[in-house]
Structures are given as structure tokens and as C-alpha cells.
Design a protein around this motif. Sequence first.
Motif, mmCIF file in Angstrom:
data_model
loop_
_atom_site.group_PDB
_atom_site.id
_atom_site.type_symbol
_atom_site.label_atom_id
_atom_site.label_comp_id
_atom_site.label_asym_id
_atom_site.label_seq_id
_atom_site.Cartn_x
_atom_site.Cartn_y
_atom_site.Cartn_z
ATOM 1 N N THR A 1 -20.741 5.951 -0.764
ATOM 2 C CA THR A 1 -19.850 6.254 -1.886
ATOM 3 C C THR A 1 -20.143 5.410 -3.105
ATOM 4 N N GLY A 2 -20.928 4.351 -2.942
ATOM 5 C CA GLY A 2 -21.152 3.440 -4.057
ATOM 6 C C GLY A 2 -20.125 2.333 -4.123
ATOM 7 N N LEU A 3 -19.175 2.330 -3.171
ATOM 8 C CA LEU A 3 -18.153 1.292 -3.121
ATOM 9 C C LEU A 3 -18.546 0.237 -2.095
ATOM 10 N N ASP A 4 -18.302 -1.021 -2.408
ATOM 11 C CA ASP A 4 -18.457 -2.073 -1.414
ATOM 12 C C ASP A 4 -17.101 -2.729 -1.201
ATOM 13 N N LEU A 5 -17.059 -3.713 -0.331
ATOM 14 C CA LEU A 5 -15.790 -4.362 -0.002
ATOM 15 C C LEU A 5 -15.179 -5.059 -1.214
ATOM 16 N N THR A 6 -16.017 -5.534 -2.116
ATOM 17 C CA THR A 6 -15.491 -6.179 -3.327
ATOM 18 C C THR A 6 -14.755 -5.170 -4.200
ATOM 19 N N ASN A 7 -15.372 -3.986 -4.372
ATOM 20 C CA ASN A 7 -14.707 -2.926 -5.139
ATOM 21 C C ASN A 7 -13.367 -2.557 -4.520
ATOM 22 N N LEU A 8 -13.400 -2.293 -3.210
ATOM 23 C CA LEU A 8 -12.173 -1.887 -2.527
ATOM 24 C C LEU A 8 -11.113 -2.977 -2.575
ATOM 25 N N GLY A 9 -11.545 -4.224 -2.425
ATOM 26 C CA GLY A 9 -10.596 -5.331 -2.480
ATOM 27 C C GLY A 9 -9.919 -5.436 -3.834
ATOM 28 N N ALA A 10 -10.697 -5.230 -4.903
ATOM 29 C CA ALA A 10 -10.118 -5.298 -6.249
ATOM 30 C C ALA A 10 -9.111 -4.167 -6.469
ATOM 31 N N ILE A 11 -9.473 -2.967 -6.019
ATOM 32 C CA ILE A 11 -8.563 -1.828 -6.172
ATOM 33 C C ILE A 11 -7.304 -2.045 -5.337
ATOM 34 N N ALA A 12 -7.481 -2.506 -4.095
ATOM 35 C CA ALA A 12 -6.338 -2.735 -3.212
ATOM 36 C C ALA A 12 -5.395 -3.783 -3.794
ATOM 37 N N ALA A 13 -5.966 -4.887 -4.299
ATOM 38 C CA ALA A 13 -5.133 -5.951 -4.866
ATOM 39 C C ALA A 13 -4.332 -5.445 -6.060
ATOM 40 N N ALA A 14 -4.990 -4.664 -6.919
ATOM 41 C CA ALA A 14 -4.295 -4.125 -8.087
ATOM 42 C C ALA A 14 -3.173 -3.184 -7.668
ATOM 43 N N PHE A 15 -3.429 -2.367 -6.643
ATOM 44 C CA PHE A 15 -2.416 -1.401 -6.234
ATOM 45 C C PHE A 15 -1.267 -2.064 -5.489
ATOM 46 N N VAL A 16 -1.553 -3.113 -4.746
ATOM 47 C CA VAL A 16 -0.480 -3.865 -4.076
ATOM 48 C C VAL A 16 0.508 -4.402 -5.106
ATOM 49 N N VAL A 17 -0.029 -4.958 -6.201
ATOM 50 C CA VAL A 17 0.831 -5.485 -7.263
ATOM 51 C C VAL A 17 1.695 -4.370 -7.848
ATOM 52 N N VAL A 18 1.066 -3.215 -8.112
ATOM 53 C CA VAL A 18 1.797 -2.088 -8.695
ATOM 54 C C VAL A 18 2.854 -1.558 -7.727
ATOM 55 N N ALA A 19 2.466 -1.368 -6.467
ATOM 56 C CA ALA A 19 3.355 -0.726 -5.499
ATOM 57 C C ALA A 19 4.511 -1.612 -5.077
ATOM 58 N N SER A 20 4.284 -2.914 -4.984
ATOM 59 C CA SER A 20 5.312 -3.812 -4.447
ATOM 60 C C SER A 20 6.272 -4.351 -5.492
ATOM 61 N N SER A 21 6.016 -4.092 -6.768
ATOM 62 C CA SER A 21 6.935 -4.592 -7.796
ATOM 63 C C SER A 21 8.293 -3.915 -7.647
ATOM 64 N N PRO A 22 9.394 -4.639 -7.954
ATOM 65 C CA PRO A 22 10.744 -4.094 -7.733
ATOM 66 C C PRO A 22 11.145 -3.048 -8.769
ATOM 67 N N GLY A 23 10.471 -1.920 -8.748
ATOM 68 C CA GLY A 23 10.805 -0.820 -9.646
ATOM 69 C C GLY A 23 11.832 0.108 -9.025
ATOM 70 N N PRO A 24 12.121 1.242 -9.674
ATOM 71 C CA PRO A 24 13.152 2.162 -9.180
ATOM 72 C C PRO A 24 12.929 2.634 -7.748
ATOM 73 N N ALA A 25 11.682 2.938 -7.369
ATOM 74 C CA ALA A 25 11.424 3.451 -6.023
ATOM 75 C C ALA A 25 11.751 2.407 -4.953
ATOM 76 N N ASN A 26 11.304 1.176 -5.160
ATOM 77 C CA ASN A 26 11.572 0.131 -4.178
ATOM 78 C C ASN A 26 13.050 -0.236 -4.145
ATOM 79 N N LEU A 27 13.699 -0.267 -5.294
ATOM 80 C CA LEU A 27 15.134 -0.550 -5.328
ATOM 81 C C LEU A 27 15.916 0.542 -4.613
#
Length: 211
Positions: free
Chosen positions: A5-31
Motif C-alpha cells: 500500500t505504500g504505508l509503513d508502521l510510521t505512517n500508520l502510527g502517525a495517522i492513528a495518533a492523530a485520530f486518537v486525539v480527535v476521537a477521544s476529545s470530549p466532544g458531543p458524541a463522547n459526552l
Amino acid sequence: MIGGTGLDLTNLGAIAAAFVVVASSPGPANLATASVALTRGLPTALTFAAGLSLGLAFWGVLAAFGLGAVLQGSLMALMVLKLAGGAYLLWLAWQTGRAALRPGPMQTPDIPPGRWFLRGILLNLSNPKAVFAWMAALSVGMGAEQGIGAVAVATVMCAMIGTLNAMTWAVLFSRPRMMAGYRRVRRWVDGVVAGLFAAAGFGLIRSALAR
């Protein structure tokens, strides 16, 4: 590289870290998940979280196929989505505020599980910011050399992170001690949650009308 795919673990790790921050923030869905867990318990909260996950995955598919960029460029479509999302959040604020003003013990009307699933879907579908959050997260580890396979892998990974996040909020806030503590200060908690929903709803409507 992962599966050509052209992705390595570094790419996936960066995407995962960014999405964890977005998904876990206390926004309307999590509240909302926390509120459902505190008032209804784990089974209902998990049903609601499953609906949220499906709504989030829908935005992920749009982002993966580049429709998010089209949506971002369509001022009218974006305005309509923001107005609808703001109205839904204000409705949630109204419902939660009414519960906060109601004296006496907590009342929990019987609502079919399927309706909680639908409410979860609607909450995330009514939040157009989700597609831009997806695009931001995916862009962190993506480059011009990655193709549709890389986008598909990253999208599936982020959808799994979003599902795990929603389920985690459901489990944490449905713990017996959390639910017992909530019942002691129910009106205060509901009042704060109603205020947060209202602030998010008005903010979404204001951003729609500002364009």
C-alpha cells in the motif's frame, strides 16, 4: 511497507495518533455516550456507541473517497449540514435540560434499543466537522505515493479506533460507582451536559451563518 500500500508502521502510527486525539476529545458524541451510560447502563450505552461508530465510519468513507473536499467546497451543503447538526445538538440540550430541572428521582422512559442505535447514527451524521477531522488525520501520514489501498487501510484502522473509543466511554461511565455517583448529583451533571450541548449547537449554527 504494508501489503504494497505504500504505508509503513510510521505512517500508520502517525495517522492513528492523530485520530486518537480527535476521537477521544470530549466532544458531543463522547459526552452523549457518557450521559447514556450513566442513565441507562452498559447495554444501552453500547448500542448507542455502535450507532455512533457507524455514523463516524460513514464520514470516514466520504473522506477516503475525497467527497469531504467536495463538501468543504460546497458552501450551501456545508451550511445546511451545520444548521441541521446545530439543531440536533440544541434538541439534545433541551432534552437534557428538562431532565436537569425535573425534581425527584431520575426517570428513564422505556426506549427501544433500535432507537438508541439510530440516535447514535444521527448524532455523528449531524456533525459535518467529523469528515474534516477524518481528512486531517488521514493527511498526517499520507503522501502522494500512497494510493487507494493505503487510504482503505488507514480508514479501516481509524474506524476501529473510533469504535474502540466509543465503547470505552460506554464501559467507563456505566460502572456501578459512576452511576451511583451520578444519581447523587444528577441535576447538576445534566445541567452541565445540557450547557455543553447548547454551546456546541449554537457554535455550529454560528459557524454556518458566518459564511
